[in-house]
Scaffold this active site. Structure first.
Site, PDB file in Angstrom:
ATOM      1  N   SER A   1       0.857  -1.181   0.000  1.00 38.39           N
ATOM      2  CA  SER A   1       0.000   0.000   0.000  1.00 38.39           C
ATOM      3  C   SER A   1       0.895   1.233   0.000  1.00 38.39           C
ATOM      4  CB  SER A   1      -0.892  -0.031   1.253  1.00 38.39           C
ATOM      5  OG  SER A   1      -1.623   1.169   1.373  1.00 38.39           O
TER       6      SER A   1
ATOM      7  N   LYS B   1      -1.357  -0.997  -4.188  1.00 38.26           N
ATOM      8  CA  LYS B   1      -2.507  -0.135  -3.899  1.00 38.26           C
ATOM      9  C   LYS B   1      -1.977   1.267  -3.731  1.00 38.26           C
ATOM     10  CE  LYS B   1      -4.837   0.352   0.512  1.00 38.26           C
ATOM     11  NZ  LYS B   1      -5.627  -0.361   1.552  1.00 38.26           N
TER      12      LYS B   1
ATOM     13  N   LYS C   1      -3.009   5.276  -2.529  1.00 40.34           N
ATOM     14  CA  LYS C   1      -3.993   6.088  -1.815  1.00 40.34           C
ATOM     15  C   LYS C   1      -4.425   7.226  -2.726  1.00 40.34           C
ATOM     16  CE  LYS C   1      -3.944   4.023   2.261  1.00 40.34           C
ATOM     17  NZ  LYS C   1      -5.168   3.493   2.901  1.00 40.34           N
TER      18      LYS C   1
ATOM     19  N   ASP D   1      -7.354   3.347  -2.855  1.00 34.81           N
ATOM     20  CA  ASP D   1      -8.040   3.439  -1.552  1.00 34.81           C
ATOM     21  C   ASP D   1      -8.237   4.916  -1.206  1.00 34.81           C
ATOM     22  OD1 ASP D   1      -9.061   3.159   0.987  1.00 34.81           O
ATOM     23  OD2 ASP D   1      -7.299   2.135   1.828  1.00 34.81           O
TER      24      ASP D   1
ATOM     25  N   GLU E   1     -11.371   1.120  -3.153  1.00 37.55           N
ATOM     26  CA  GLU E   1     -11.635   0.868  -1.737  1.00 37.55           C
ATOM     27  C   GLU E   1     -12.204   2.109  -1.047  1.00 37.55           C
ATOM     28  OE1 GLU E   1      -8.135  -0.663   0.170  1.00 37.55           O
ATOM     29  OE2 GLU E   1      -8.984  -0.557   2.189  1.00 37.55           O
TER      30      GLU E   1
ATOM     31  N   ASP F   1     -13.951  -0.999   3.437  1.00 35.70           N
ATOM     32  CA  ASP F   1     -13.016  -1.171   4.553  1.00 35.70           C
ATOM     33  C   ASP F   1     -13.719  -0.578   5.791  1.00 35.70           C
ATOM     34  OD1 ASP F   1     -10.992  -0.863   6.468  1.00 35.70           O
ATOM     35  OD2 ASP F   1      -9.516   0.050   5.147  1.00 35.70           O
TER      36      ASP F   1
ATOM     37  N   LYS G   1     -10.184  -6.563   8.287  1.00 34.24           N
ATOM     38  CA  LYS G   1      -9.156  -6.230   9.279  1.00 34.24           C
ATOM     39  C   LYS G   1      -9.701  -6.723  10.609  1.00 34.24           C
ATOM     40  CE  LYS G   1      -7.474  -2.009   7.023  1.00 34.24           C
ATOM     41  NZ  LYS G   1      -7.505  -0.536   7.028  1.00 34.24           N
TER      42      LYS G   1
ATOM     43  N   GLY H   1      -4.364  -3.948   6.122  1.00 33.73           N
ATOM     44  CA  GLY H   1      -3.269  -3.740   7.062  1.00 33.73           C
ATOM     45  C   GLY H   1      -3.407  -2.399   7.753  1.00 33.73           C
TER      46      GLY H   1
END
Ligand code: OSB
Ligand code: MG
Length: 370
Positions: free
Chosen positions: A135, A161, A163, A188, A213, A238, A262, A290
């Site tokens: 990520s 991934k 952000k 995400d 996400e 998430d 998670k 994570g």
């Protein structure tokens, strides 16, 4: 097992590089490590709350308070039999799922150490290694982002991934896609959009992403349904899924096609497994998220991700992606096939390095019965 004492460790660990998301920038990762003592054994758990209430409302400060004042008195001196027994004891504490999950993790570690079983075996995991990705936080510019992604691809990460946030979405994702036409790529947003502002994300649908996400607010399951109707790319939740019930709501409302699991956000590994099973029964693929964990939480994530319906690569990177020195003797490394081995030893299968814990310690407190 009869809990004789609990030690809380508030740690602050410098990240190898700052991690920036739509809700803020972390330079140091804070967490609370929980040590449960029983029958001459110590089980460790990690509470993944952050210093600031950016990901959700919990912080290391609220977790410390809830752990000390509310959770500890409910288990101290008590014979806590298993995760379900623990959850029943703390059911009267509303919310504070990250705090509860940290204690549940420590309990699993204890139970595994007593019974000589690995967490993977106890949870019903099937794989001995799990597919992982990395990520990557927001960077200064798309160029810097592509450079950072290149570094991880060269290390062997087969899934990346990135952000995103308003103004830093389509441009960033397009730049990475252009540089890596075949990379398994996902984004995400950490709840940075509304249904209206998320219209700007429409071009993402042409970038062949694995998923988008958590674009919308955490309590916006219904708006995610409306957004998913407009996108071919799977929406993944998430923050919105804080219990197996919420997973059911999301599935029934068709708010997403993928769920990120998670254990912390769900209040414990037991609810992580329950959510996994519910998703499996409804043909919803899951993957393990994570929280920039130490190797303690990472060991837990690897065991959870070995369950069969974890079919997408997890946000579980090698130890050296996060910290120069972690708090266990073992470290996790990336295999050439973009997997990480699931620990085999009893419980979490990791050994705490006391001197590393001391190096990062902001506060430590031992709670005892009486
Ligand atoms: O939303 O998945 C997230 C880290 C902190 C808080 C929230 C998130 C993340 C990550 C990091 O994406 C994943 C990792 O631990 O490598
Ligand atoms: Mg996320």
């Amino acid at each position: 097992m009869k809990i004789e004492s609990i030690t809380l460790h508030h740690l602050r660990m410098p990240l190898i590089s700052p991690f920036e998301t739509s809700f803020g920038r972390e330079i140091n990762r804070e967490c609370v490590i929980i040590a449960l003592n029983a029958e001459g054994l110590t089980g460790y758990g990690e509470c993944v709350a952050t210093r600031d209430p950016g990901y959700n409302y919990e912080t290391t400060g609220t977790a410390w308070h809830i752990l000390k004042e509310f959770i500890s008195p409910l288990v101290m001196g008590q014979d806590v039999k298993d995760a379900l027994d623990f959850q029943n004891r703390v059911a009267g504490i509303r919310g504070h799922l990250l705090a509860k999950a940290g204690v549940e993790m420590a309990l699993w570690d204890l139970l595994g150490k007593r019974g000589g079983k690995s967490l993977r075996e106890m949870l019903g995991g099937e794989r001995e290694k799990v597919e992982v990705g990395v990520s990557v936080g927001l960077q200064e510019s798309p160029e810097v982002l592509v450079r950072s992604v290149t570094g991880y691809v060269e290390q062997g990460y087969a899934r990346v991934k990135i952000k995103i946030k308003p103004g830093r979405d389509v441009g960033d994702a397009s730049a990475v896609r252009k540089a890596f036409p075949n990379l398994h790529l996902q984004v995400d947003a950490n709840s940075a959009y509304t249904l209206e502002s998320a219209q700007a994300l429409k071009p993402l649908d042409d970038l062949d992403l694995l998923l988008i996400e958590q674009p919308l607010f955490e309590d916006d399951i219904w708006d995610h349904h409306k957004l998913q109707e407009q996108f071919r790319t799977p929406i993944c939740l998430d923050e919105s899924v804080v219990s197996p019930r919420h997973a059911r709501y999301a599935i029934e409302m068709k708010a997403c096609r993928v769920i990120n699991i998670k254990a912390g956000r769900l209040g414990g590994l037991s609810q992580g497994v329950e959510t996994h099973d519910l998703c499996a029964a409804n043909q919803i693929p899951v993957w393990c998220g994570g929280m920039l964990e130490t190797n303690v939480g990472r060991a837990s994530n690897l065991a959870l991700a070995s369950l069969p319906n974890f079919v997408l690569p997890g946000d579980i990177s090698a130890s050296d992606r996060y910290y120069a020195r972690d708090i266990t003797d073992e470290s996790f490394t990336l295999n050439p096939d973009s997997t990480i081995d699931v620990p085999r030893g009893p419980g979490l299968g990791v050994t705490i390095n006391e001197s590393a814990m001391q190096q990062y310690s902001l506060a430590v407190q031992t709670l005892k019965a009486g």
